[in-house]
Enzyme design. Structure first.
Site, short mmCIF file in Angstrom:
data_model
loop_
_atom_site.label_atom_id
_atom_site.label_comp_id
_atom_site.label_asym_id
_atom_site.label_seq_id
_atom_site.Cartn_x
_atom_site.Cartn_y
_atom_site.Cartn_z
N ASP A 135 -9.60 -10.67 8.37
CA ASP A 135 -8.95 -9.38 8.51
C ASP A 135 -9.83 -8.04 8.71
O ASP A 135 -9.42 -7.39 9.44
CB ASP A 135 -8.40 -8.93 7.06
CG ASP A 135 -7.45 -7.85 7.14
OD1 ASP A 135 -6.57 -7.79 7.97
OD2 ASP A 135 -7.61 -6.86 6.44
N HIS A 142 -10.05 -3.66 12.79
CA HIS A 142 -8.99 -4.53 12.04
C HIS A 142 -8.86 -5.74 12.67
O HIS A 142 -7.65 -6.16 13.48
CB HIS A 142 -7.76 -3.74 11.81
CG HIS A 142 -6.78 -4.19 10.86
ND1 HIS A 142 -5.49 -3.92 10.88
CD2 HIS A 142 -6.93 -4.99 9.90
CE1 HIS A 142 -4.78 -4.48 9.93
NE2 HIS A 142 -5.59 -5.17 9.26
N LYS A 194 -3.09 -12.43 12.08
CA LYS A 194 -4.48 -12.61 12.13
C LYS A 194 -4.99 -13.70 11.11
O LYS A 194 -5.87 -14.33 11.64
CB LYS A 194 -5.28 -11.06 11.58
CG LYS A 194 -4.99 -10.11 12.63
CD LYS A 194 -5.59 -8.89 11.96
CE LYS A 194 -5.15 -8.42 10.70
NZ LYS A 194 -3.75 -7.98 10.59
N THR A 195 -4.57 -13.77 9.85
CA THR A 195 -4.99 -14.99 8.90
C THR A 195 -4.40 -16.13 9.32
O THR A 195 -5.19 -17.13 9.34
CB THR A 195 -4.00 -14.51 7.49
OG1 THR A 195 -4.75 -12.93 7.18
CG2 THR A 195 -4.69 -15.39 6.38
N ARG A 218 0.86 -1.35 -0.09
CA ARG A 218 0.09 0.06 0.00
C ARG A 218 0.77 1.17 0.16
O ARG A 218 1.94 1.23 0.42
CB ARG A 218 -0.96 0.14 1.42
CG ARG A 218 -2.07 -0.99 1.14
CD ARG A 218 -3.15 -0.75 2.28
NE ARG A 218 -2.28 -1.15 3.54
CZ ARG A 218 -2.09 -0.16 4.54
NH1 ARG A 218 -2.10 0.78 4.38
NH2 ARG A 218 -1.14 -0.65 5.80
N LYS A 255 -8.60 -2.10 1.00
CA LYS A 255 -8.43 -1.53 2.43
C LYS A 255 -8.94 -0.15 1.99
O LYS A 255 -9.46 0.52 2.73
CB LYS A 255 -6.79 -1.35 2.65
CG LYS A 255 -6.38 -2.16 3.19
CD LYS A 255 -6.71 -2.84 4.75
CE LYS A 255 -6.07 -3.70 5.51
NZ LYS A 255 -5.94 -4.99 5.26
N ARG A 280 1.36 -12.39 -1.80
CA ARG A 280 0.15 -12.60 -1.46
C ARG A 280 -0.79 -13.61 -2.17
O ARG A 280 -0.55 -13.70 -3.37
CB ARG A 280 -0.53 -11.22 -1.25
CG ARG A 280 -0.01 -10.53 -0.37
CD ARG A 280 -0.76 -10.37 0.93
NE ARG A 280 -0.28 -9.50 1.94
CZ ARG A 280 -0.95 -9.21 3.06
NH1 ARG A 280 -2.08 -9.85 3.38
NH2 ARG A 280 -0.32 -8.47 3.86
N SER A 286 -0.39 -5.52 10.43
CA SER A 286 0.10 -6.60 9.19
C SER A 286 1.29 -7.25 9.86
O SER A 286 2.19 -7.03 10.48
CB SER A 286 0.73 -5.69 8.33
OG SER A 286 0.74 -6.59 7.26
P1 ATP Z 1 -2.23 -8.48 7.28
O1 ATP Z 1 -2.78 -7.45 8.04
O2 ATP Z 1 -1.12 -7.81 6.42
O3 ATP Z 1 -3.15 -9.57 6.52
P2 ATP Z 1 -1.92 -10.71 9.32
O4 ATP Z 1 -2.10 -10.26 10.65
O5 ATP Z 1 -2.93 -11.18 8.61
O6 ATP Z 1 -1.28 -9.49 8.34
P3 ATP Z 1 -0.57 -12.99 8.61
O7 ATP Z 1 -0.52 -13.00 7.38
O8 ATP Z 1 -1.05 -14.03 9.45
O9 ATP Z 1 -0.59 -11.61 9.50
O10 ATP Z 1 1.07 -13.33 8.89
C1 ATP Z 1 1.93 -13.93 9.90
C2 ATP Z 1 3.01 -14.55 9.41
O11 ATP Z 1 3.83 -14.85 10.35
C3 ATP Z 1 2.81 -15.80 8.59
O12 ATP Z 1 3.68 -15.71 7.34
C4 ATP Z 1 3.09 -16.88 9.43
O13 ATP Z 1 3.69 -17.88 8.81
C5 ATP Z 1 4.44 -16.31 10.16
N1 ATP Z 1 4.57 -16.91 11.68
C6 ATP Z 1 5.60 -17.10 12.23
N2 ATP Z 1 5.66 -17.53 13.37
C7 ATP Z 1 4.19 -17.32 13.95
C8 ATP Z 1 3.63 -17.40 15.08
N3 ATP Z 1 4.22 -17.88 16.27
N4 ATP Z 1 2.29 -17.02 15.00
C9 ATP Z 1 1.75 -16.37 14.03
N5 ATP Z 1 2.30 -16.33 12.78
C10 ATP Z 1 3.65 -16.64 12.69
MN MN Z 2 -4.18 -11.35 6.86
#
Ligand code: ATP
Ligand code: MN
Length: 558
Positions: free
Chosen positions: A281, A243, A266-267, A80, A223, A346, A262
């Site tokens: 999200d 969020h 979350k995902t 972004r 977004k 992504r 980010s």
């Molecule tokens: P966005 O808002 O950008 O979508 P997000 O909060 O959804 O971000 P995720 O896409 O879930 O974030 O990213 C977490 C990343 O960190 C993933 O690539 C995951 O494999 C990695 N990771 C490594 N260790 C951990 C952990 N202990 N818990 C969660 N995620 C982990």
């Molecule tokens: Mn996400």
């Protein structure tokens, strides 16, 4: 007989019955006339996935992965562009908006120039893609969204990310509540007042429209709609926009919300084989419960593996959009470890590609657990702590994490960051408006709250520490959901005053309390914990006149 290139009935809509060509034609004509687009253009209106694939494959570099996903590239912007996001300053919304670095003003004249620039560009295209769909799974609150764009990849991305209308709903769709004009391939004009680069993402709350110039990063559209929900939901309905991801216990039906910036998880953490996925999200919390805003998920792909994240790995198939990844040119097998193009690789897929998805994506229940996710690259915050109501408010307003490389243009190293409500870039009203609403809801529904550090533990990333293994984070979440952590014995974490469990079955005790197991010794630990506390206090300064003494006292004490 082979269909001709300008067979509009073919490309028009998979959702309207084939037996009613006149109905299709009239809807298409009215859309073209209304939008002032090139009348000779081929309009793909809510086209089927294979049709979007066919057109996307004509775009340079676009391809199909070995598992059938569409591989697309967003050009020079792979994240972004928050510095180029602007809100039109107009009389209907100006008093409500939290003006400042997040919401920068643009005047109505500049808006008109940008919008006509976008439409003029779209008029030069021989092919236009329109997606009419919904944002928000609760029919009481959903909005009708229209995307107008010139890349099939953008259309498929938003087809995946929005909620698809049924045939009946599309017939009665009428006028959209919000329209995005995506002319991302075409630059903003830097000589226009207020433009600081060739990228501009502008939102107009009076006209309920958004214009995108000079960035092809598809996440801007997703977004952008989120931003609109941050404005409309509290103002129209007193509904809280968050969020967060959300899931629901398969048996007990309990709902958990995961807030986080980010890269905090979350995902990853909401995709849990033991729970139904509501969304990854963007959610709203109304008087009726929780609903997802989106129809799809947008997962990070860096280092993705079938072993660690099977649900997401297997969702990357025909219909998914893989962005900015590198693949083997012969086998078309994706190299998920490769970050030559960006760390922010992504995949966007419809939520029902996750086997445990809950359709419709909502729960008529209030959250039992609120999990504040942080990814602390300093390793100071404990992997899990239980929060009091005042601590939830303090940490929600603070929104601490280490910003990881990738999702924003120009961020290449992890850096400490505070983002109000864990979503500052998307807030439209002042952060305290959302925080107050959350506080009221948590008190009313007596949700438990936790701070979960998915980042480093025992040592910082800079000192060669390791990120908390995903399996332990998942075990901690299981312990929250099973109630094990409610019955655990707690100790107080220094400086931050957090309550941390002395043990969690299945998790090595030494990672739970960094103060006792700091790799560089206890003396260095007290310096590191004070440094982070100092950053919290400095950041919180700006809210100190707007929160109660109880909330202030819930922060770190030096
Ligand atoms: P966005 O808002 O950008 O979508 P997000 O909060 O959804 O971000 P995720 O896409 O879930 O974030 O990213 C977490 C990343 O960190 C993933 O690539 C995951 O494999 C990695 N990771 C490594 N260790 C951990 C952990 N202990 N818990 C969660 N995620 C982990
Ligand atoms: Mn996400």
């Amino acid at each position: 007989m082979a269909p001709t290139a300008i067979d509009l009935h073919h490309s028009y809509s998979e959702s309207l019955p084939v037996s009613a060509p006149s109905q299709k034609a009239s809807r298409k004509d009215s859309v073209i006339a209304k939008l002032g687009l090139n009348p000779d253009a081929v309009i793909h209106y809510n086209s089927a996935v294979p049709i979007l694939y066919e057109d996307a494959l004509k775009e340079k570099g676009t391809s199909i992965s070995s598992t059938g996903a569409l591989v697309a590239y967003s050009g020079s912007k792979t994240g972004r562009s928050p510095k180029d996001k602007r809100i039109v300053d107009e009389e209907t919304s100006t008093e409500n908006i939290w003006w400042g670095p997040v919401n920068k003003k643009v005047d109505e004249t500049t808006w008109k120039i940008s919008k006509s620039r976008a439409i003029d560009y779209l008029r030069t295209r021989e092919k236009i893609f329109i997606i009419d769909a919904f944002a928000g799974w609760d029919p009481r609150y959903r909005i009708k969204v229209r995307i107008v764009c010139a890349r099939a990849y953008h259309a498929l991305f938003m087809k995946n990310m929005l909620i698809q209308p049924t045939e009946e709903e599309l017939k009665n769709f009428g006028e959209p509540d919000f329209t995005i004009w995506n002319a991302g391939q075409f630059p903003a004009n830097v000589f226009t007042k207020g433009m600081t680069s060739s990228t501009s993402v502008e939102i107009n709350f009076k006209d309920m429209e958004m214009v995108i110039l000079g960035t092809e990063y598809a996440g801007e559209m997703k977004k952008g709609i989120f931003t609109v929900m941050f404005y409309l939901m509290p103002i129209r309905h007193k509904v809280l926009t968050l969020h967060s991801s959300a899931n629901q216990g398969t048996v007990s039906g309990d709902v958990t919300l995961f807030f986080g910036l980010s890269g905090t998880g979350k995902t990853t953490l909401s995709a849990d084989p033991n729970r139904k996925l509501i969304g990854d999200d963007e959610h709203c919390w109304s008087d009726h419960g929780v609903f997802n805003i989106e129809g799809g998920c947008y997962a990070k792909c860096l280092d993705l593996s079938a072993e660690k994240e099977p649900e997401i790995f297997n969702a990357i198939k025909f219909g998914s959009v893989l962005e900015n990844i590198v693949y083997d040119p012969i086998s078309k097998v994706v190299d998920y470890e490769n970050k030559d193009i960006t760390e922010n690789t992504r995949c966007a897929y419809p939520i029902d590609f996750i086997p445990s998805a809950k359709i419709p994506c909502l729960a008529d229940r209030h959250p039992s657990n609120i999990v504040l996710l942080t990814c602390d690259a300093r390793g100071v915050l404990p992997p899990i702590s239980k929060l009091t109501n005042a601590q939830v408010m303090y940490h929600f307003i603070s929104g601490y994490t280490s910003k990881m490389a990738g999702t924003e243009d120009g961020v290449t190293e992890p850096e400490a960051t505070f983002s109000a409500c864990f979503g500052q870039p998307f807030l439209v009203l002042h952060p305290m408006k959302y925080a107050q609403q959350l506080s009221d809801k948590i008190s009313e529904h007596k949700s438990n709250a936790w701070l979960l550090n998915t980042g480093w533990t025992g040592s910082s990333a800079a000192k060669g520490g390791k990120r908390c293994p995903l399996k332990y984070t998942r075990r901690i979440l299981d312990a929250i959901h099973s109630g094990e952590l409610n019955d655990a014995e707690y100790e107080t974490y220094p400086t931050f005053g957090l309550q941390i469990p002395k043990s969690v079955p299945g998790v090595p005790a030494e990672i739970l309390n960094p103060s006792k197991n700091w790799a560089e010794g206890p003396e260095k630990f007290s310096g590191d914990v004070r440094n982070l506390a100092q950053l919290f206090l400095e950041n919180f300064e700006k809210y100190s006149s707007e929160v109660t003494e109880v909330v202030k006292a819930a922060g770190p004490q030096l």
